[in-house]
Each structure stands twice: as C-alpha cells, then as structure tokens.
Design an enzyme around this catalytic site. Structure first.
Site, short mmCIF file in Angstrom:
data_model
loop_
_atom_site.label_atom_id
_atom_site.label_comp_id
_atom_site.label_asym_id
_atom_site.label_seq_id
_atom_site.Cartn_x
_atom_site.Cartn_y
_atom_site.Cartn_z
N CYS A 38 13.75 -0.16 -8.76
CA CYS A 38 12.31 -0.09 -8.47
C CYS A 38 12.14 0.94 -7.36
O CYS A 38 13.02 1.78 -7.18
CB CYS A 38 11.75 -1.46 -8.07
SG CYS A 38 12.39 -2.03 -6.50
N CYS A 56 0.83 -1.19 0.00
CA CYS A 56 0.00 0.00 0.00
C CYS A 56 0.87 1.25 0.00
O CYS A 56 0.60 2.22 -0.69
CB CYS A 56 -0.87 -0.06 1.24
SG CYS A 56 -2.09 1.18 1.29
#
Ligand SMILES: [Zn+2]
Length: 486
Positions: A442, A290
């Site tokens: 990333c 999240c």
C-alpha cells in the site's frame, strides 16, 4: 461524592467542571456544597430557600430533583450532576467577559485597520475589543491552519499561539498558503509566526514547534479562550478534544479529505464533544489519512475559513454557531449539509458518568476496539523494500497485490502487481496461489497489514508478507532508473 457542574452554573464554583462534596444523600451533599461554595447558594436557591425550578439534580442516571428523594441514600452512585435547563441563545457569560474588554483600547490605527468590522452592527467597537482581548490556540499550521491563522490575525485577535511539530516541505505549498517557497525546511510554527507578524506586528504571537502529547496538551492550551483543531490525524484530535473538555475551553473542529470537509464546535456550553459524535476512529489503515489521500488545493481554504468565522462568532458572542451541529461540504458536487450532533449521555468524556477524567495518551488500537490477543500472536511478517527488490530480481515466482486506491496507483504504478481492493480480498482470494508467496503493498505499509489480517480471517492459508513502509519506501528503489515512473 463527585458533583458535576454544568457550564451555566460554573461561575458559582470557581469555574470548575466538577467539585467534591461530602454526604450520602442529596440533602447532605447540597448542604456541604453550599458550605464550601457560599456563592452557589444564590445560584441554586431562590429567596425563600427553595431549590430553583430550572435546576435538575441527577444521581447517576436517576432524576433526584424532587425533594421527596433528597433523603434517599445514594449507594453505588458514581457522581451527582447539577443540570440547569438551558434555553440556548446568548449565554449569560460571554467567552470574552465584559470585565476583560474594559482593559482593551482601540487606538487610531486600530480604528483605521478594523473599520470594516466597526461598521458591522454585530461587531462594532465592543466586538472588536473582544477580538483584541481574545487568546486563541491553533493546533496545526497546515492546509486548515493556513486560512485560520491568517484570517484570525487579520481580524485582530490579540494573542495567537501556533503549535506544529512539522517542517514545511515542497509538497505542502500546494495547499498550505501561509508558507512560501523560501520557508521550505523551516518549522511550520516559525514560518506561520513570521506571516502573522507581516500581517500585524501588534499581535502577540507564540510559536511552539512541538507535537501535542498527553503530557503537554493541558499546558499547550492553558490560559486560552478558544482552541482550533487544524490537525490531520485521529490521535491528535482525540487528545485535543479531551484536553479542551477537561479545561472547559471550547474547540472549533475542522477536517478535510480529498474534496470534502467537516466543521463543528465541541465542548461549548453544554454542547457535545468529539467523542459524542465519533466514539471510535476508523481502524488504522482503513481510511487513508489526508497525507495519503490527497486534497484539492482550495479545500483547506474553504473549510478553514469557516472555522475562522465560527471562532470570531464565538469571540464576539453573536450569530448561530455550529455547537451541536456538524457542517459537511462536498466541493465536487457543491452539496452541503447540516447534521445534528447530540450530546451522548454515555460519552466517556462528557457524559453523566465519565470514565476519562484526565488526559491520557490514546492507544489507537484500543480506541478502535480492534486490539485482540490472537492478532498480536499472529504478527504480520514483513519484507523490506531491498528484500522485495532482491526477490523480484532473482526471478522467483511471487505474487504482488496492490491494495491502494486508484488515485494513488495513478501517481506511481507497481509493475506486474495484482490490484485487489481490501473490500474484495475475501471474495477474490482464489486468484492467489497458496503455494506462492504473496506480498501486499500500500502507500505506507499500514493498510497492507489490514489486508493480510482480513485475508487470514477469511481462512487463506498461504504465506503472506507485508511490504514495510509501502510504496513510499519502495519507490526510490524500483524507479531509480525510470525517473520516478510519473
Ligand atoms: Zn462527549
């Protein structure tokens, strides 16, 4: 022999989920069981001493209810289970028993404050007393915890424990409405406690500034009626699920990601648990958390409010709740669904022969069943942000591959990087030159490790490096002269 006791029979067995009984046949076990728990005789047998018709007895997976089987020896059977036929609907024993509400009084102020509840036939004075008697633990005081904590406090829950190990940060304020600007850098648990006190000073509030671990999970929830999972990571979710099942405390689960949410109830009566629904979490890094993926501001409010509503229904003992079902909602399309969740007889926690019998720290890799020896041997080489910056500055020929999602790249772009999603890596490996070092990036440096392993598995032979800490660690270096690149 271990005897597993189904929820509706537990009141005869000091509320235990499992007990010990000596014997090597069903007959011997039942004799020993009723000797140890004389109360249980009333539950198991009718006036003529016959086993009650609605109870089935399983030895392992074998149905041994029929009396003709009661003298068979039970060799190699891990446990015996007493399974009553449950009709559903209102359970005999409520989450908050009638005994407990006898000790609760509503004073004149309560009558005024909870007037709107008292007007509801399903709640009334008795229901409001159950709410006041209830003790609820909320784990996580973030986007989901914010509405859950505030609505349960406003509804009059008598005892509320808030558990969170984190501090309020400025970016939390977009969705975590229990905190305000002046709470930045304070522990979330303390900030939430202050908000509860502002709502109603009569609530007993316990704020614990800690992370739930295998060591403390049992004591965090001990003595409470209900646990609400408002966390944002897989490890905590499985830990809370296991602790709740082992303690026999129902769990209201909620999860959010970007625009979508899920709500469910686990471990209530004989309903399924989280492991029945999701035996394994996604591999680390495969699904952004999240925190990495972002969420639209009101999503926590929508999903958390449903969690609070389910919690109140369980406390009052009314309505059709989400045990055995999972509510899904997509706030972008406004599609919602109700999925059936079945109890898994092979569930390692709540199945017929459980392998999880105490709370253990979860080995995430093992849980994802991806821990393999060759992977440990082929450790991924990493570069620090400083090392990468140095190599870029030196003008050396390198390839940088960005595996982040489009919405993440929209926040901060990595200059001159090749964009290849992890799913396309094997197919597009010819775009990489094996003579040139390739560095994967990333957000946090986890999905990039998965990318490197994926490429190696696909047979790529060139040198592959991972940017340690990902863009989060790199952005201060590369964008220090460009104002963050936003
Ligand atoms: Zn289960």
């Amino acid at each position: 022999m271990k005897v597993i006791i189904s929820a509706t029979l537990r009141s005869f067995f000091t509320r235990s989920t499992e007990v010990e009984a000596a014997g090597n046949t069903i007959e011997e076990i039942l004799i020993d069981l009723t000797a140890r728990y004389p109360e249980a005789k009333r539950g198991l047998y009718d006036d003529e001493g016959k086993l009650r018709k609605f109870i089935r007895i399983f030895a392992g997976e074998e149905d041994m209810t029929d009396e003709s089987k009661h003298k068979e020896t039970l060799d190699g059977v891990p446990s015996v289970m007493l399974l009553p036929f449950v009709a559903g609907g209102a359970p005999d024993e409520k989450l908050i028993s009638d005994e407990r509400i006898k000790e609760v009084h509503l004073d004149d102020k309560d009558i005024d404050r909870f007037n709107k509840h008292l007007l509801l036939r399903e709640i009334g004075v008795k229901g409001q007393k159950r709410i006041k008697a209830a003790k609820v633990v909320i784990i996580g005081a973030g986007a989901l915890g914010s509405p859950v904590i505030q609505y349960l406090a406003a509804a009059g829950v008598g005892t509320i424990k808030v558990v969170d190990h984190d501090q309020v940060s400025i970016e939390n304020l977009q969705s975590q409405v229990i905190h305000s600007s002046r709470d930045v850098k304070r522990p979330k648990a303390a900030s939430a406690r202050d908000t509860i006190r502002n709502i109603d000073r009569n609530i007993e509030v316990i704020a614990e500034n800690l992370m739930v671990t295998a060591e403390n999970a049992a004591s965090v929830i001990e003595g409470y009626d209900l646990v609400i999972d408002c966390t944002d990571n897989y490890k905590s979710r499985y830990l809370i699920n296991d602790a709740c099942h082992l303690a026999g405390i129902p769990l209201v689960f909620g999860a959010i990601y970007q625009y979508e949410g899920q709500v469910g109830i686990f471990g209530y009566e004989d309903g399924p648990c989280l492991r029945c629904l999701y035996p394994n979490p996604p591999e680390p890094g495969l699904v952004p958390t999240c925190a990495e993926g972002g969420t639209i501001s009101p999503l926590g409010g929508i999903v958390g409010s449903i969690q609070a509503n389910e919690a109140l229904k369980l406390i009052i003992g009314t309505g059709e709740h989400l045990s055995g079902r999972l509510l899904t909602i997509d706030t972008m399309s406004l599609h919602s669904g109700m999925l059936k969740v079945k109890k898994d007889v092979n569930c390692p926690l709540c199945g017929k022969s459980p392998s999880i019998t105490h709370i253990e720290d979860i080995d995430y890799e093992e849980l994802c069943s991806i821990k393999r020896e060759e992977e440990q041997e082929a450790a991924v080489e990493g570069l620090t942000p400083e090392e990468l910056a140095g190599r870029i500055e030196s003008g050396e020929k390198i390839t940088i591959v960005d595996v982040r999602e489009p919405h993440e790249r929209a926040i901060i772009r990595f200059p001159d990087a090749l964009v290849i999603p992890i799913g396309q890596l094997a197919r597009r490996q010819k775009e990489l030159d094996p003579q040139v070092d390739t560095i994967f990036i990333c957000k946090e440096g986890k999905r990039s490790i998965l990318a490197i392993n994926t490429l190696r598995e696909a047979g790529y032979k060139g040198a592959l490096y991972n940017l340690k800490g990902g863009m989060d660690a790199m952005k201060d270096i590369i964008f220090s002269n460009e104002g963050g690149g936003l």
